[in-house]
Design an enzyme around this catalytic site. Structure first.
Site, PDB file in Angstrom:
ATOM      1  N   PRO A  89     -46.462 -16.652 -29.772  1.00 53.55           N
ATOM      2  CA  PRO A  89     -47.654 -16.657 -30.269  1.00 53.55           C
ATOM      3  C   PRO A  89     -49.425 -17.260 -29.655  1.00 53.55           C
ATOM      4  O   PRO A  89     -48.888 -17.527 -29.451  1.00 53.55           O
ATOM      5  CB  PRO A  89     -47.835 -17.399 -32.447  1.00 53.55           C
ATOM      6  CG  PRO A  89     -46.634 -18.045 -31.579  1.00 53.55           C
ATOM      7  CD  PRO A  89     -45.660 -17.653 -30.868  1.00 53.55           C
ATOM      8  N   ASN A  90     -50.003 -16.092 -29.384  1.00 55.36           N
ATOM      9  CA  ASN A  90     -51.247 -16.440 -28.397  1.00 55.36           C
ATOM     10  C   ASN A  90     -51.469 -16.720 -27.642  1.00 55.36           C
ATOM     11  O   ASN A  90     -52.307 -16.942 -26.837  1.00 55.36           O
ATOM     12  CB  ASN A  90     -51.734 -17.882 -29.366  1.00 55.36           C
ATOM     13  CG  ASN A  90     -52.462 -17.571 -30.775  1.00 55.36           C
ATOM     14  OD1 ASN A  90     -52.674 -16.806 -31.353  1.00 55.36           O
ATOM     15  ND2 ASN A  90     -51.815 -18.575 -32.051  1.00 55.36           N
ATOM     16  N   ARG A  92     -50.883 -34.327 -27.255  1.00 53.93           N
ATOM     17  CA  ARG A  92     -51.235 -33.711 -27.669  1.00 53.93           C
ATOM     18  C   ARG A  92     -51.079 -34.287 -29.218  1.00 53.93           C
ATOM     19  O   ARG A  92     -50.749 -35.112 -29.445  1.00 53.93           O
ATOM     20  CB  ARG A  92     -51.311 -32.258 -27.594  1.00 53.93           C
ATOM     21  CG  ARG A  92     -51.769 -31.815 -25.990  1.00 53.93           C
ATOM     22  CD  ARG A  92     -52.052 -30.626 -25.971  1.00 53.93           C
ATOM     23  NE  ARG A  92     -52.267 -29.870 -26.906  1.00 53.93           N
ATOM     24  CZ  ARG A  92     -52.401 -28.376 -26.546  1.00 53.93           C
ATOM     25  NH1 ARG A  92     -51.655 -28.009 -26.343  1.00 53.93           N
ATOM     26  NH2 ARG A  92     -53.176 -27.685 -27.462  1.00 53.93           N
ATOM     27  N   GLU A 128     -36.724 -23.777 -21.756  1.00 58.55           N
ATOM     28  CA  GLU A 128     -37.516 -23.844 -22.665  1.00 58.55           C
ATOM     29  C   GLU A 128     -39.429 -24.399 -21.983  1.00 58.55           C
ATOM     30  O   GLU A 128     -38.900 -25.168 -21.381  1.00 58.55           O
ATOM     31  CB  GLU A 128     -37.967 -24.524 -23.936  1.00 58.55           C
ATOM     32  CG  GLU A 128     -39.413 -25.269 -24.824  1.00 58.55           C
ATOM     33  CD  GLU A 128     -38.727 -26.076 -25.782  1.00 58.55           C
ATOM     34  OE1 GLU A 128     -37.780 -26.414 -25.917  1.00 58.55           O
ATOM     35  OE2 GLU A 128     -39.821 -26.643 -26.650  1.00 58.55           O
ATOM     36  N   TYR A 132     -54.526 -24.877 -21.107  1.00 55.83           N
ATOM     37  CA  TYR A 132     -53.831 -23.676 -20.315  1.00 55.83           C
ATOM     38  C   TYR A 132     -54.306 -23.123 -19.093  1.00 55.83           C
ATOM     39  O   TYR A 132     -53.318 -22.746 -18.795  1.00 55.83           O
ATOM     40  CB  TYR A 132     -53.204 -22.503 -21.597  1.00 55.83           C
ATOM     41  CG  TYR A 132     -53.307 -23.158 -22.975  1.00 55.83           C
ATOM     42  CD1 TYR A 132     -51.716 -24.063 -22.978  1.00 55.83           C
ATOM     43  CD2 TYR A 132     -54.151 -23.357 -23.939  1.00 55.83           C
ATOM     44  CE1 TYR A 132     -51.852 -24.542 -23.941  1.00 55.83           C
ATOM     45  CE2 TYR A 132     -53.712 -23.798 -25.400  1.00 55.83           C
ATOM     46  CZ  TYR A 132     -52.076 -24.672 -25.635  1.00 55.83           C
ATOM     47  OH  TYR A 132     -51.860 -24.578 -26.546  1.00 55.83           O
ATOM     48  N   ASN A 145     -42.253 -19.452 -23.743  1.00 57.13           N
ATOM     49  CA  ASN A 145     -42.598 -20.405 -24.411  1.00 57.13           C
ATOM     50  C   ASN A 145     -43.245 -20.128 -25.499  1.00 57.13           C
ATOM     51  O   ASN A 145     -43.450 -19.033 -25.889  1.00 57.13           O
ATOM     52  CB  ASN A 145     -43.922 -20.354 -24.079  1.00 57.13           C
ATOM     53  CG  ASN A 145     -45.004 -21.191 -23.810  1.00 57.13           C
ATOM     54  OD1 ASN A 145     -44.903 -21.479 -24.616  1.00 57.13           O
ATOM     55  ND2 ASN A 145     -45.948 -21.129 -23.060  1.00 57.13           N
ATOM     56  N   ARG A 182     -58.263 -18.742 -23.882  1.00 55.48           N
ATOM     57  CA  ARG A 182     -58.016 -20.035 -24.304  1.00 55.48           C
ATOM     58  C   ARG A 182     -57.648 -20.751 -23.933  1.00 55.48           C
ATOM     59  O   ARG A 182     -56.876 -21.196 -23.310  1.00 55.48           O
ATOM     60  CB  ARG A 182     -56.011 -19.340 -25.152  1.00 55.48           C
ATOM     61  CG  ARG A 182     -56.194 -20.265 -26.053  1.00 55.48           C
ATOM     62  CD  ARG A 182     -53.978 -19.575 -26.150  1.00 55.48           C
ATOM     63  NE  ARG A 182     -53.606 -20.630 -27.637  1.00 55.48           N
ATOM     64  CZ  ARG A 182     -52.765 -21.049 -27.322  1.00 55.48           C
ATOM     65  NH1 ARG A 182     -51.904 -20.253 -26.588  1.00 55.48           N
ATOM     66  NH2 ARG A 182     -51.626 -22.017 -28.567  1.00 55.48           N
ATOM     67  N   HIS A 191     -43.255 -25.160 -22.062  1.00 57.02           N
ATOM     68  CA  HIS A 191     -45.230 -25.627 -22.567  1.00 57.02           C
ATOM     69  C   HIS A 191     -45.855 -26.072 -20.460  1.00 57.02           C
ATOM     70  O   HIS A 191     -45.085 -26.446 -20.240  1.00 57.02           O
ATOM     71  CB  HIS A 191     -44.544 -26.639 -23.122  1.00 57.02           C
ATOM     72  CG  HIS A 191     -43.578 -26.891 -24.617  1.00 57.02           C
ATOM     73  ND1 HIS A 191     -44.374 -25.155 -25.646  1.00 57.02           N
ATOM     74  CD2 HIS A 191     -42.860 -26.783 -25.028  1.00 57.02           C
ATOM     75  CE1 HIS A 191     -43.359 -25.786 -26.684  1.00 57.02           C
ATOM     76  NE2 HIS A 191     -42.528 -26.543 -25.894  1.00 57.02           N
ATOM     77  N   ALA A 243     -46.652 -22.192 -30.997  1.00 52.73           N
ATOM     78  CA  ALA A 243     -46.484 -23.081 -32.067  1.00 52.73           C
ATOM     79  C   ALA A 243     -45.177 -22.783 -33.126  1.00 52.73           C
ATOM     80  O   ALA A 243     -44.303 -24.079 -33.426  1.00 52.73           O
ATOM     81  CB  ALA A 243     -47.585 -23.116 -32.808  1.00 52.73           C
TER      82      ALA A 243
HETATM   83  C1  DQA Z   1     -48.002 -24.458 -26.086  1.00 49.86           C
HETATM   84  C2  DQA Z   1     -47.837 -25.909 -26.657  1.00 49.86           C
HETATM   85  C3  DQA Z   1     -47.720 -24.907 -27.901  1.00 49.86           C
HETATM   86  O1  DQA Z   1     -47.902 -26.369 -28.822  1.00 49.86           O
HETATM   87  C4  DQA Z   1     -49.310 -24.273 -28.703  1.00 49.86           C
HETATM   88  O2  DQA Z   1     -49.371 -23.872 -29.554  1.00 49.86           O
HETATM   89  C5  DQA Z   1     -49.352 -23.574 -27.395  1.00 49.86           C
HETATM   90  C6  DQA Z   1     -48.790 -23.303 -25.997  1.00 49.86           C
HETATM   91  C7  DQA Z   1     -47.925 -24.567 -24.779  1.00 49.86           C
HETATM   92  O3  DQA Z   1     -47.346 -23.395 -24.062  1.00 49.86           O
HETATM   93  O4  DQA Z   1     -48.177 -25.889 -23.848  1.00 49.86           O
HETATM   94  O5  DQA Z   1     -49.508 -22.362 -28.236  1.00 49.86           O
HETATM   95  O6  DQA Z   1     -46.818 -23.685 -26.676  1.00 49.86           O
END
Ligand code: DQA
Length: 150
Positions: A10-11, A113, A104, A23, A80, A18, A106, A83
């Site tokens: 998501p997102n 954070r 995985e 990011y 990735n 964003r 991020h 959340a």
């Molecule tokens: C994320 C880190 C997560 O905590 C966050 O909710 C994201 C992006 C990252 O790529 O750093 O959506 O996965």
């Protein structure tokens, strides 16, 4: 050729606009294009992004079938989970059920954070974890996964 599926949760479709301090300014399309260049002739890439947990579970299950259908093909997932990495037992279970090798990633350093980002429901079952290396992390994750599958 080895198949690599790159899943974004998501997102992550909003990368580029964003929270750029976390990011960066590359869009998801830019990141996917960079992956295509880096993995050219080394792996067959496919991409999936969804804001919906169940859709990601469905895609992992479909990948299991795709990887299984061809006897010679090995496959793995770069994910990735956004959340959902902090919350989703369903995605964890899909990865466990299919036993697909995955890395995985991020983009941001989640450990620098908020505390709720320090916990991942995927890391202990992942083949590898890349954190805080920016968008380059996708390429590092894909290379590492490829090396593990080869
Ligand atoms: C994320 C880190 C997560 O905590 C966050 O909710 C994201 C992006 C990252 O790529 O750093 O959506 O996965």
């Amino acid at each position: 050729m080895i198949k690599l599926l790159v899943i974004n949760g998501p997102n992550l479709n909003l990368l580029g606009l964003r929270e750029t301090s976390h990011y960066g300014t590359l869009t998801l399309k830019d990141i996917e294009a960079n992956l295509e260049v880096r993995l050219k002739n080394k792996a067959e890439l496919s991409f999936f992004q969804s804001n919906h947990e169940g859709a990601i579970v469905d895609r992992i299950q479909a990948a299991y079938q795709e990887f299984k259908d061809s006897e010679e093909t090995k496959g793995g997932i770069v994910i990735n989970p956004g959340a959902f990495g902090h919350t989703s037992i369903a995605i964890r279970d899909a990865l466990l059920a299919t036993a697909i090798k995955f890395v995985e990633i991020h983009i941001s350093n989640v450990y620098a954070r908020e505390e709720f980002r320090h916990k991942s429901l995927l890391s202990d079952i992942a083949s590898g974890v890349i954190v805080g290396c920016g968008p380059l992390g996708y390429e590092l994750a894909a290379e590492a996964l490829l090396a593990k599958l080869n």
